[in-house]
Design an enzyme around this catalytic site. Structure first.
Site, PDB file in Angstrom:
ATOM      1  NE  ARG A 177      -5.201   1.227  -9.334  1.00  0.00           N
ATOM      2  CZ  ARG A 177      -6.083   0.284  -8.973  1.00  0.00           C
ATOM      3  NH1 ARG A 177      -7.370   0.481  -9.145  1.00  0.00           N
ATOM      4  NH2 ARG A 177      -5.662  -0.858  -8.470  1.00  0.00           N
ATOM      5  CG  ASP A 181      -7.028  -4.861  -4.929  1.00  0.00           C
ATOM      6  OD1 ASP A 181      -8.109  -5.034  -4.338  1.00  0.00           O
ATOM      7  OD2 ASP A 181      -6.961  -4.376  -6.078  1.00  0.00           O
TER       8      ASP A 181
END
Length: 525
Positions: free
Chosen positions: A157, A441
């Site tokens: 990613r 996150d």
């Protein structure tokens, strides 16, 4: 291209003249379009703030109604029943690949603090994983890779279109962080991946329109041509984690159809995007506190049902959301309660037709796999479940006001506490942070600060105390929560001072920062 970041040990193996020339060529060809698309985001936000609505696009009705499908599943991506996510540090690289998950999302984005050292060393770790030279030792314990046949498929990613890499300059201007992350990985690892029988695969974050997907497809076509790799080798899964993207799922798949590997329900960032896009629209789009918003809320149910229907209609995988719980080795009761919630969440997803789902910790791989095994058996996926009975309208996706739940002082304090802890860790170089038995996150901090901003601007009264949420109340709670954190072992006064200043800026200022990572990155060396 000029590199202004320090050339640490072995960085010259990644930042080679040839690799940098490859990134530079992508930057020169595609950055102008990227800038136009970012400006289109700003225009759309202004329209929404002025009273506009989101809806399915009339100009792409033909795409939604015509007959087409995406490319068939690529090698290593046929079965995705369990995917694990995490940053690209050495320990996580080994543990994720060894975890028993089918896929590892190797994350340069929300689970990665974008310190220069983290970003470049991540590429060294991925290269070392592919050539099996990676190892790690801590506390007398050595970590090494299992045989290749037992390893998860790597899916990288890169950072989103809105982010720059300020340590890499072309003509004195920062390059796109997306192109930097993608370009370095593709240049160094595409062929080694192919040599192992699995191509270079990607997860694409934060997109807001099919035109942004079209740009990624153009990058893929050009990159494959430049390195002489057959067209269609790249496969990409798109995270549907912005509100506008939920109205363009089919179009996004269509733009990437020769390179598509499906869609993912990025639910935490999706909640943040709901608030961001309609933050000026009063209580119609007001969300209760984060822990009260479950996947059974009507607007979230509509979003996930539409995602599965869209994907399977076009032969694409539908991947479910994150199980963020971190099992405790000290509290069996906490474990039992949390694992039951994880099981219920994965049972709902597998029953809805998802082909797999995410976990944040290796200890959750078995429970996720067990649930999906129960539905899939020996089949690799549920693409045959086309969910033709699903019909989702724009009104269904926009039904935020029907979400049950309260806003309490406990919820407000939780947002402050988690955001401060996360931002301090992020400024210190950690992007995936264990907080109160959850792996958090950047999406965590985004939801926390955007909810507080929204509550302040809507004169919210707290359900448990009757107090009105004001800047003054939040500042008092910040001070109180910070004092509690300061009494804990390992408190870093400088990092928390930076985190507090940043949090006040993005949660309390009248102007709403589009992404907190933008001012945060500006503060980062």
């Amino acid at each position: 291209m000029e590199i202004t970041g320090p050339m640490l040990d072995r960085f010259d193996e990644v930042l080679t003249p040839e690799a940098l020339a490859f990134v530079e060529s992508l930057q020169r060809e595609f950055d102008a379009t990227r800038q136009e698309l970012l400006e289109a985001r700003r225009v759309r936000q202004a329209e929404l703030s002025a009273g506009g609505r989101l809806d399915f696009l009339p100009e792409t009705k033909g795409v939604r109604e015509s007959d087409w499908s995406v490319a068939p599943p690529a090698p290593g991506l046929e079965d995705r029943r369990v995917e694990i996510t995490g940053p690209v540090d050495r320990k996580m690289t080994i543990n994720a690949l060894n975890s028993g998950a089918k896929v590892w999302l190797a994350d340069f984005e929300d689970a990665n603090s974008p310190l220069w050292a983290n970003c470049v060393s991540g590429h060294l770790n991925l290269r070392a994983a592919l050539d099996r030279t990676i190892d790690f030792e801590t506390g007398g314990k050595t970590y090494a890779l299992k045989p290749d046949a037992e390893l998860a498929t790597i899916v990288v990613r890169p950072r989103g279109w809105h982010l720059d890499e300020k340590h890499a300059l072309v003509d004195g201007r920062p390059v796109s962080a997306s192109l930097f992350d993608f370009g370095l990985y593709f240049f160094h690892c595409a062929q080694p991946q192919l040599d192992k029988g699995r191509g270079p695969y990607f997860y694409l974050p934060k997109m807001e329109s099919h035109l942004e997907a079209r740009l990624w497809n153009q990058v893929f076509v050009r990159a494959q041509d430049l390195l002489g790799i057959p067209q269609g080798t790249i496969r990409a899964t798109v995270l549907i984690e912005t509100y506008p993207a939920a109205f363009e799922m089919e179009e996004i798949l269509y733009e990437l159809r020769d390179h598509s590997a499906g869609l993912n329900a990025g639910r935490w960032d999706y909640l943040f995007s709901v608030i961001k896009k309609f933050r000026t629209r009063g209580r119609e789009f007001l969300l209760p506190e984060r822990n009260a918003v479950t996947m059974t809320a009507p607007f979230m149910r509509a979003y996930t049902e539409l995602l599965v229907r869209t994907c399977h209609k076009r032969g694409a995988h539908a991947i479910g959301g994150m199980a963020a719980f971190i099992p405790s080795r000290r509290d069996a009761e906490v474990n039992a309660t949390a694992l039951e919630k994880v099981r219920a969440d994965k049972t709902r997803e597998s029953g809805d037709g998802f082909d797999g789902s995410w976990v944040a910790h290796p200890d959750l791989v078995p429970i996720c796999r067990e649930v999906f095994d129960g539905v899939l058996g020996s089949r690799p996926n549920q693409l045959d479940r086309t969910r033709e009975e699903v019909s989702v309208s724009a009104a269904d996706l926009l039904s935020v006001s029907e979400t049950p739940g309260d806003i309490t002082e406990a919820g407000l304090r939780g947002n402050v506490d988690v955001a401060l802890r996360y931002l301090a860790a992020w400024m210190g170089g950690l992007g995936a942070v264990a907080i109160h038995n959850l792996m958090e996150d950047a999406a965590t901090a985004e939801i926390s600060r955007s909810q507080i901003w929204q509550w302040i601007h809507n004169d919210i009264t707290l359900a448990d105390t009757g107090a009105t949420v004001t800047k003054e109340l939040v500042e008092r709670i910040i001070a109180e929560e910070l004092a509690k954190i300061a009494a804990e072992p390992g408190y870093d006064e400088l990092l928390y001072a930076q985190a507090t200043a940043l949090f006040k800026e993005v949660a309390l200022d009248d102007d709403f920062a589009e992404f907190l990572t933008l001012p945060a990155y500006a503060r980062m060396p």
